[in-house]
Design an enzyme around this catalytic site. Structure first.
Site, PDB file in Angstrom:
ATOM      1  N   TYR A  56      -0.282  -0.125  21.904  1.00  0.00           N
ATOM      2  CA  TYR A  56      -1.527   0.184  22.609  1.00  0.00           C
ATOM      3  C   TYR A  56      -1.392  -0.054  24.103  1.00  0.00           C
ATOM      4  CZ  TYR A  56      -6.268   0.044  24.379  1.00  0.00           C
ATOM      5  OH  TYR A  56      -7.391   0.283  25.133  1.00  0.00           O
ATOM      6  N   HIS A  86     -11.855   7.064  35.001  1.00  0.00           N
ATOM      7  CA  HIS A  86     -12.648   5.835  34.992  1.00  0.00           C
ATOM      8  C   HIS A  86     -13.241   5.515  36.361  1.00  0.00           C
ATOM      9  CE1 HIS A  86     -11.029   5.446  31.044  1.00  0.00           C
ATOM     10  NE2 HIS A  86     -11.438   4.204  30.866  1.00  0.00           N
ATOM     11  N   ASN A 199      -8.670  -3.434  33.963  1.00  0.00           N
ATOM     12  CA  ASN A 199      -9.238  -4.113  32.797  1.00  0.00           C
ATOM     13  C   ASN A 199      -9.442  -5.589  33.094  1.00  0.00           C
ATOM     14  OD1 ASN A 199     -10.016  -4.632  30.147  1.00  0.00           O
ATOM     15  ND2 ASN A 199      -8.534  -3.164  29.336  1.00  0.00           N
ATOM     16  N   TYR A 285     -47.090 -31.517  43.472  1.00  0.00           N
ATOM     17  CA  TYR A 285     -45.791 -31.390  42.832  1.00  0.00           C
ATOM     18  C   TYR A 285     -44.769 -30.719  43.735  1.00  0.00           C
ATOM     19  CZ  TYR A 285     -47.762 -32.552  38.200  1.00  0.00           C
ATOM     20  OH  TYR A 285     -48.347 -33.173  37.129  1.00  0.00           O
ATOM     21  N   ARG A 288     -43.648 -33.619  45.921  1.00  0.00           N
ATOM     22  CA  ARG A 288     -43.145 -34.776  45.196  1.00  0.00           C
ATOM     23  C   ARG A 288     -41.948 -34.444  44.308  1.00  0.00           C
ATOM     24  NH1 ARG A 288     -46.826 -37.224  40.658  1.00  0.00           N
ATOM     25  NH2 ARG A 288     -48.301 -35.912  41.780  1.00  0.00           N
ATOM     26  N   PHE A 339     -11.389  -9.660  27.951  1.00  0.00           N
ATOM     27  CA  PHE A 339     -12.040  -8.931  29.033  1.00  0.00           C
ATOM     28  C   PHE A 339     -13.559  -8.996  28.949  1.00  0.00           C
ATOM     29  CE2 PHE A 339     -10.803  -6.127  25.531  1.00  0.00           C
ATOM     30  CZ  PHE A 339     -12.062  -5.810  25.046  1.00  0.00           C
ATOM     31  N   GLU A 425     -16.793   0.287  21.998  1.00  0.00           N
ATOM     32  CA  GLU A 425     -17.257  -0.814  22.845  1.00  0.00           C
ATOM     33  C   GLU A 425     -18.754  -0.974  22.572  1.00  0.00           C
ATOM     34  OE1 GLU A 425     -15.933   0.143  26.794  1.00  0.00           O
ATOM     35  OE2 GLU A 425     -13.844   0.328  26.143  1.00  0.00           O
TER      36      GLU A 425
END
Length: 524
Positions: A56, A86, A199, A285, A288, A339, A425
């Protein structure tokens, strides 16, 4: 300010090195240990590329197309096509410092010897950083899984001489022209290199590191603004006592309270109402509880910094090269899920929540100055001639608008997964989106704190005139710094926007904090 060249080796970069390269333009080179590790892992990839069995990322397609075996004659086309396809971002160009950070962090992963790129490919990425060549990366396109694919692809595109970049002078140029002008040549990507370049979690991590640096400064500055508010509203400093804070030993709370004690130390304004007749033991508040809120934000930043340190020490790629220490000539390539940006995405969201809350308490302190029923004798809206003048009425509106925006930004991105890549994905981190909104949150927080500081400065001037005494050395230094930055004191109404921007610039540049620390020493 000049910074030395950062050497990228097999070990992790420090946050300070990331900021130096990303924000301040420090140069970059690869260390000898990195070059040796790169050569070693490349040998593993070349062995797998020559093998008949598909591997791969080396001899197959990607993502949902990983089942296709790619013949050797098409593998360079495969890598080039991967980067081109991409590089699909859209929207506004992101900031130069963000792109430089993600380039540097990708280089750091390449330098670990876990990705299988060639020495020349990594060296070109280092040379681009060193020459100040910054690819154009767009706002939208990353889902944070597999890492920041689209942003990193735009950077990888420049490595092959395609797409647009900005040169060291900020001019927009074709990548091939900018490389040639710097004496650099594009690379032709070999097996695994395209995947290795795109990646990773580098964009979201880079923005996290930059945000942590900014927030550490802004939280100390928020303590300065809070001290100005406590002092000018005739609040008590007794609630910040060390023994009271020790009853709840959160480190951030203790640090913030210590800052407030130092900032209010030797204040004639505080001393003017500290006697036995003082009944100011129950301030609102927002006064303080400043250490509790600011401190919780500090502790959140510390947690985020721990996550960032782990991510800086990581080698993020898929697949990765694993080298057997007992057999340096051997090794294997394994797919993994490292990743996925969840660890980084979560803390990016946490920080946006903290920024919103610190801004919220800052706005409440500011609002008290403007209400005659709550500001203990100061004029309404701190106006010169109330009714004729509106004073700082609308500055608080601006602050309120920013706080409302911060509340919207605080909605987490990391729970908003959306499936992609034909359901391969099917769970993504949205870490890039979390990082982008955090940058907006940091900017808005700086603006909110700046408006509190300018309001506190005007109130202190009025209070000092009323009481005939000086403010504390620390808060007084803040007033002087604001006045020197063209943020004027009390008087008739004038165009307020330029003064707000001047105050924002002083806060965001750390100028206000620096001026105070020059007077009373370093704050926590």
């Amino acid at each position: 300010m000049s910074f030395p060249q950062v050497v990228v080796g097999t070990g992790p970069l420090t946050p300070e090195e990331v900021v130096a390269v990303a924000r301040h333009g420090a140069g970059v080179r690869l260390g000898d240990d990195a070059l040796a590790a790169i050569d070693r892992s490349r040998g593993v990839i070349e062995g797998l590329a020559a093998a008949p069995t598909p591997s791969y990322g080396v001899s197959t397609g990607f993502g949902a197309l990983a089942t296709r075996h790619i013949p050797a004659s098409q593998r360079r086309d495969l890598q080039r096509s991967l980067v081109r396809s991409h590089a699909a971002g859209t929207g506004p160009e992101v900031e130069r410092e963000v792109t430089r950070a993600l380039m540097l962090l990708r280089l750091s992963t390449l330098a670990t010897g876990r990705t299988g790129v060639r020495r020349g490919t990594a060296a070109l990425l280092a040379a681009m950083l060193d020459a100040g060549i910054t690819p154009v990366v767009h706002e939208f396109g990353s889902l944070g899984c597999s890492g920041d694919l689209a942003p990193l692809s735009h950077c990888a595109l420049a490595l092959i001489g395609e797409g647009d970049v900005r040169d060291a002078a900020g001019q927009l140029r074709p990548a091939a022209d900018a490389l040639a002008a710097a004496g650099l040549a594009p690379v032709e990507l070999a097996e695994k290199e395209g995947l290795a370049l795109i990646n990773g979690t580098d964009g979201m991590l880079g923005m996290l590191v930059l945000a942590i640096a900014d927030l550490r400064m802004l939280l100390a500055t928020a303590d300065v603004a809070a001290a100005m508010s406590v002092e000018a509203q005739l609040g008590t400093d007794r609630v910040f006592a060390a023994d009271l804070q020790a009853l709840r030993p959160h480190p951030g709370q203790g640090a913030s309270a210590a800052n407030l004690r130092r900032l209010l130390a030797d204040s004639p304004v505080v001393a003017s109402h500290r006697g036995p007749d003082c009944n100011r033991v129950q301030d609102a508040y927002s006064l303080r509880c400043s250490p509790q809120v600011h401190g919780a934000a500090r502790d959140t930043v510390d947690h985020a910094a721990l996550v960032a340190s782990r991510e800086l020490a990581s080698a993020i790629d898929n697949p990765v090269v694993l080298v057997d220490p007992d057999d340096p000539d051997g090794g294997r390539v394994e797919s993994n899920g490292n990743f996925h940006g969840a660890p980084v995405a979560y803390v990016l969201d946490f920080l946006a929540i903290a920024a919103a809350d610190v801004a919220g308490i800052s706005e409440r302190r500011t609002d008290r100055f403007l209400d005659r029923a709550r500001n203990h004798g100061l004029p309404p809206f701190l106006a010169h001639d109330p009714g004729v003048d509106s004073g700082l009425m609308i500055a608080q509106y601006t602050q309120a608008a920013l706080v409302s925006e911060l509340k919207r930004i605080a909605v987490p991105a990391s729970v908003d997964s959306i499936p992609s890549s034909a359901m391969q994905e099917d769970h993504v981190s949205m870490g890039w989106s979390a990082a982008r909104k955090l940058r907006r949150a940091v900017d808005a927080l700086a603006r909110v704190v700046a408006i509190e500081a300018m309001t506190g400065a005007r109130a202190l001037d009025l209070r000092v005139a009323e009481l005939g005494v000086a403010p504390a050395p620390g808060t007084g230094a803040a007033v002087v710094a604001l006045r020197a930055a063209d943020v004027a004191g009390p008087g008739p109404d004038r165009h307020l926007a330029p003064e707000i921007e001047a105050a924002v610039g002083l806060v965001a540049s750390s100028g206000l904090l620096t001026a105070v620390q020059q007077e009373i020493g370093e704050l926590a």
